[in-house]
Design a protein around this motif. Structure first.
Motif, short mmCIF file in Angstrom:
data_model
loop_
_atom_site.label_atom_id
_atom_site.label_comp_id
_atom_site.label_asym_id
_atom_site.label_seq_id
_atom_site.Cartn_x
_atom_site.Cartn_y
_atom_site.Cartn_z
N ARG A 56 0.42 -1.14 -0.08
CA ARG A 56 -0.33 0.05 -0.18
C ARG A 56 1.21 1.39 -0.17
NH1 ARG A 56 -2.51 1.50 4.34
NH2 ARG A 56 -2.26 -0.86 5.49
N LYS A 57 1.67 1.20 0.65
CA LYS A 57 2.92 2.76 0.34
C LYS A 57 3.55 2.69 -0.61
CE LYS A 57 7.11 3.90 3.36
NZ LYS A 57 8.18 4.33 2.06
N ARG A 58 3.67 1.46 -1.66
CA ARG A 58 4.36 1.73 -2.66
C ARG A 58 3.15 2.01 -3.70
NH1 ARG A 58 7.19 4.86 -6.20
NH2 ARG A 58 6.50 3.28 -8.69
N ILE A 59 2.32 2.04 -3.39
CA ILE A 59 0.54 2.50 -4.53
C ILE A 59 0.24 3.85 -4.36
CG2 ILE A 59 -1.77 2.13 -4.86
CD1 ILE A 59 -1.66 -0.88 -4.28
N HIS A 60 0.54 3.96 -3.55
CA HIS A 60 0.28 5.51 -2.36
C HIS A 60 1.21 6.40 -3.35
CE1 HIS A 60 -0.18 8.98 0.65
NE2 HIS A 60 -0.80 8.97 0.16
N GLU A 61 2.74 5.77 -3.62
CA GLU A 61 3.53 6.94 -4.26
C GLU A 61 3.50 6.66 -5.54
OE1 GLU A 61 7.06 5.53 -0.56
OE2 GLU A 61 7.32 4.10 -2.94
N ILE A 62 3.27 5.25 -5.74
CA ILE A 62 2.11 5.57 -7.05
C ILE A 62 1.94 5.88 -8.01
CG2 ILE A 62 1.26 3.86 -9.19
CD1 ILE A 62 2.40 1.66 -8.10
N MET A 63 0.46 6.51 -7.14
CA MET A 63 -0.28 7.93 -7.51
C MET A 63 0.06 9.23 -7.08
SD MET A 63 -3.66 5.63 -4.73
CE MET A 63 -4.46 6.01 -5.10
N TYR A 64 0.95 9.29 -6.44
CA TYR A 64 1.72 10.47 -6.91
C TYR A 64 1.85 10.26 -8.42
CZ TYR A 64 4.73 14.12 -7.31
OH TYR A 64 5.46 15.56 -7.83
N GLU A 65 3.10 9.76 -8.36
CA GLU A 65 3.93 9.59 -9.91
C GLU A 65 2.87 9.17 -11.17
OE1 GLU A 65 6.81 6.16 -9.77
OE2 GLU A 65 7.19 6.86 -7.32
N ALA A 66 1.69 8.76 -11.14
CA ALA A 66 0.93 8.45 -12.51
C ALA A 66 -0.41 10.41 -12.11
CB ALA A 66 -0.11 7.94 -11.88
N HIS A 67 0.34 10.92 -11.07
CA HIS A 67 -1.02 11.83 -11.53
C HIS A 67 -0.42 12.86 -11.56
CE1 HIS A 67 -4.04 10.10 -8.59
NE2 HIS A 67 -4.92 11.71 -9.48
N TYR A 148 -12.64 6.92 -7.67
CA TYR A 148 -12.22 5.68 -9.16
C TYR A 148 -10.76 6.86 -9.35
CZ TYR A 148 -11.52 4.46 -13.87
OH TYR A 148 -11.42 4.14 -15.02
N ILE A 149 -9.63 5.75 -9.93
CA ILE A 149 -8.28 6.39 -9.66
C ILE A 149 -8.20 5.88 -11.32
CG2 ILE A 149 -5.89 6.53 -9.51
CD1 ILE A 149 -8.00 8.14 -7.68
N GLY A 150 -8.21 6.49 -12.47
CA GLY A 150 -7.50 5.59 -14.11
C GLY A 150 -6.48 6.53 -14.06
N VAL A 151 -5.37 7.32 -13.74
CA VAL A 151 -3.70 7.28 -14.07
C VAL A 151 -3.01 6.62 -13.61
CG1 VAL A 151 -4.55 9.84 -14.20
CG2 VAL A 151 -4.23 8.52 -12.17
N THR A 152 -3.92 5.43 -12.31
CA THR A 152 -3.08 4.35 -12.45
C THR A 152 -3.15 3.11 -13.51
OG1 THR A 152 -4.84 3.26 -11.17
CG2 THR A 152 -2.66 4.12 -9.99
N TYR A 157 2.58 2.33 -14.92
CA TYR A 157 2.24 2.26 -13.73
C TYR A 157 1.55 1.12 -14.02
CZ TYR A 157 3.88 6.92 -14.04
OH TYR A 157 4.60 8.00 -13.71
N GLN A 158 0.45 0.58 -14.26
CA GLN A 158 0.03 -0.33 -14.21
C GLN A 158 0.65 -1.54 -14.48
OE1 GLN A 158 -2.64 -2.19 -17.60
NE2 GLN A 158 -3.18 -0.45 -18.13
N ARG A 159 1.64 -1.38 -15.48
CA ARG A 159 2.77 -2.81 -16.06
C ARG A 159 3.45 -3.46 -14.23
NH1 ARG A 159 7.08 -0.32 -17.57
NH2 ARG A 159 5.74 -0.45 -19.80
N GLU A 160 3.32 -2.06 -13.45
CA GLU A 160 4.14 -2.68 -11.98
C GLU A 160 3.25 -2.88 -11.38
OE1 GLU A 160 6.14 0.08 -7.94
OE2 GLU A 160 5.77 0.72 -9.86
#
Length: 202
Positions: A56-67, A148-152, A157-160
């Motif tokens: 979850r910590k990594r996903i939270h980081e991914i959400m920033y990177e994707a946004h 709903y989060i689409g940018v991931t 990001y979806q590959r990860e």
């Protein structure tokens, strides 16, 4: 809770309490999700519940990177992206006790011809999108919030997220949904466009 109340109280929740979501409520969300229509009866969806703290910590980081990538592509100034970074990491925006990734299997098909590949993929995505809406409406009934989060779904990001879930490249991430108890007041906002602007009866 009446259906109208559920529909009109659904909103995007971006801040969540730290408490965990009960297992039975998570199961209820998925049970509701899979009652959605599914093109050709394929049910070629998969719901990955990310609960592990480190994941979850990594996903939270991914959400920033994707946004950040999304807003840079849009042309948003870097100072505004820095403000978003502060919201996500300092204020905990999108930090949830659970994330649900909704995937579809691109290789599970009904029509085998190459000419139907694109439309079948779209049908699968539409089916998953309807499942996500069911999940979100059930969440309202259960006192939970979602967003709903689409940018991931941007490729890297979806590959990860696929790799974290140990899924092959045939799985496509339609959306990532944070789930948790809202830490903010639920105040549904009216739509910007009136019914007259978006409805055409012929």
């Amino acid at each position: 809770m009446e259906l109208d109340e559920v529909i009109f109280n659904r909103m995007s929740v971006r801040y969540y309490e730290e408490r965990s979501v009960e297992e039975e409520k998570l199961e209820d969300l998925i049970k509701s999700a899979i009652r959605a229509p599914t093109a050709s009866g394929l049910e070629n969806w998969l719901f990955v519940v990310y609960k592990d703290e480190n994941i979850r910590k990594r996903i939270h980081e991914i959400m920033y990177e994707a946004h950040a990538e999304y807003y840079r592509a849009y042309g948003l100034p870097e100072e505004k992206i820095e403000k978003l970074k502060a919201k996500i990491f300092e204020k905990g925006m999108y930090k949830a006790p659970v994330y649900v990734g909704v995937f579809v299997d691109k290789e599970t098909r009904f029509l085998k011809g190459k000419e139907y590949e694109e439309i079948e993929f779209l049908w699968s995505v539409e089916s998953a999108a309807m499942a996500i809406e069911n999940l979100m409406l059930k969440a309202v009934e259960l006192g939970l919030g979602t967003c709903y989060i689409g940018v991931t779904s941007l490729e890297k990001y979806q590959r990860e997220l696929r790799e974290i879930a140990e899924l092959g490249e045939n799985w496509y991430l339609v959306g990532l949904v944070p789930v948790g108890y809202p830490a903010e007041k639920i105040t549904p906002r009216p739509r910007r466009k009136s019914l007259e602007k978006i409805l055409k009866i012929i």
